[in-house]
Motif scaffolding. Sequence first.
Motif, PDB file in Angstrom:
ATOM      1  N   CYS A  43      30.066  30.498  44.231  1.00 33.04           N
ATOM      2  CA  CYS A  43      31.476  30.208  43.923  1.00 33.04           C
ATOM      3  C   CYS A  43      32.153  31.437  43.334  1.00 33.04           C
ATOM      4  N   ALA A  44      31.463  32.101  42.403  1.00 33.22           N
ATOM      5  CA  ALA A  44      32.025  33.312  41.792  1.00 33.22           C
ATOM      6  C   ALA A  44      32.281  34.373  42.860  1.00 33.22           C
ATOM      7  N   THR A  45      31.365  34.488  43.814  1.00 36.10           N
ATOM      8  CA  THR A  45      31.513  35.458  44.901  1.00 36.10           C
ATOM      9  C   THR A  45      32.741  35.128  45.755  1.00 36.10           C
ATOM     10  N   GLN A  46      32.955  33.849  46.046  1.00 43.38           N
ATOM     11  CA  GLN A  46      34.130  33.457  46.834  1.00 43.38           C
ATOM     12  C   GLN A  46      35.426  33.791  46.095  1.00 43.38           C
ATOM     13  N   LEU A  47      35.444  33.571  44.785  1.00 44.27           N
ATOM     14  CA  LEU A  47      36.633  33.908  44.000  1.00 44.27           C
ATOM     15  C   LEU A  47      36.859  35.414  43.966  1.00 44.27           C
ATOM     16  N   ARG A  48      35.797  36.185  43.779  1.00 44.41           N
ATOM     17  CA  ARG A  48      35.944  37.651  43.772  1.00 44.41           C
ATOM     18  C   ARG A  48      36.435  38.146  45.130  1.00 44.41           C
ATOM     19  N   SER A  49      35.968  37.519  46.203  1.00 45.42           N
ATOM     20  CA  SER A  49      36.413  37.902  47.548  1.00 45.42           C
ATOM     21  C   SER A  49      37.906  37.624  47.723  1.00 45.42           C
ATOM     22  N   LEU A  50      38.356  36.445  47.296  1.00 50.84           N
ATOM     23  CA  LEU A  50      39.787  36.144  47.390  1.00 50.84           C
ATOM     24  C   LEU A  50      40.583  37.123  46.538  1.00 50.84           C
ATOM     25  N   ARG A  51      40.057  37.454  45.370  1.00 57.62           N
ATOM     26  CA  ARG A  51      40.753  38.417  44.503  1.00 57.62           C
ATOM     27  C   ARG A  51      40.955  39.747  45.224  1.00 57.62           C
ATOM     28  N   GLU A  52      39.945  40.234  45.922  1.00 53.26           N
ATOM     29  CA  GLU A  52      40.074  41.514  46.629  1.00 53.26           C
ATOM     30  C   GLU A  52      41.067  41.413  47.784  1.00 53.26           C
ATOM     31  N   VAL A 110      35.707  46.429  33.738  1.00 53.98           N
ATOM     32  CA  VAL A 110      35.481  45.085  33.211  1.00 53.98           C
ATOM     33  C   VAL A 110      35.824  44.098  34.317  1.00 53.98           C
ATOM     34  N   ASP A 111      34.891  43.207  34.624  1.00 53.46           N
ATOM     35  CA  ASP A 111      35.130  42.169  35.622  1.00 53.46           C
ATOM     36  C   ASP A 111      35.044  40.818  34.920  1.00 53.46           C
ATOM     37  N   LEU A 112      36.198  40.182  34.736  1.00 54.51           N
ATOM     38  CA  LEU A 112      36.236  38.896  34.059  1.00 54.51           C
ATOM     39  C   LEU A 112      35.649  37.774  34.909  1.00 54.51           C
ATOM     40  N   LEU A 113      35.319  38.087  36.164  1.00 60.05           N
ATOM     41  CA  LEU A 113      34.645  37.135  37.056  1.00 60.05           C
ATOM     42  C   LEU A 113      33.259  37.663  37.442  1.00 60.05           C
ATOM     43  N   GLY A 114      32.703  38.535  36.618  1.00 60.76           N
ATOM     44  CA  GLY A 114      31.465  39.233  36.943  1.00 60.76           C
ATOM     45  C   GLY A 114      30.217  38.380  36.988  1.00 60.76           C
ATOM     46  N   THR A 115      30.211  37.268  36.287  1.00 64.66           N
ATOM     47  CA  THR A 115      29.061  36.363  36.292  1.00 64.66           C
ATOM     48  C   THR A 115      29.567  34.937  36.517  1.00 64.66           C
TER      49      THR A 115
END
Length: 195
Positions: free
Chosen positions: A63-72, A34-39
């Motif tokens: 923007c979502a991609t930038q947040l997912r990148s910071l998350r990783e 489950v990715d709560l930032l998936g979309t």
Amino acid sequence: MSAEPVLPPAPGAGDYLAIDFVNSAIALPGGQFVDLLGTPEATNRWLTERGLAPADAGVQEMCATQLRSLREHLRALFAARVGGLPPHPAALSAVNDALTRAPAAALLQWDEKSGPFRAIPCPTNEILDRALATLAANAADLLTGPDAGRLTACGSTPCNRYLLRHGRRHWCSTRCGDRARAARAYARRSTTKAS
């Protein structure tokens, strides 16, 4: 998306938004994820629920991609801290970049009715930068603060969430603790039968 309900917040997620953030990508049993930032819509909802963006922010995929990148990158820093290993330079660089994206100083402003006040301006085009900076600052506070030694990874496979250890507890939820105990009991029974 999984048919299973998303897990409750991990211990410490209420104190550190960064724990909640890194745990927004959840590995579940059976290869579910489950990715709560998936979309972009899910990302906007996650940010809004945490007071990091207005409901009408209109988060785009970039923007979502930038947040997912910071998350990783934060997950990599958490893993390094928990494992007692040196962090990957790219992860440190990404967090430091996020920290410098938004101004930290509250500027002096003036309201005709109430007079002077201080506030940090946040134009619509800076919502993402402010969210990234807030999340990075919270993670930096956790990693350098008194709770850093309590940061741990959930001890139940395949869970990938982080938590603040309290006493001997090292599971992010009752469900993960039950799963780990059941796996240990099964392993003991299997070893006994094999003997």
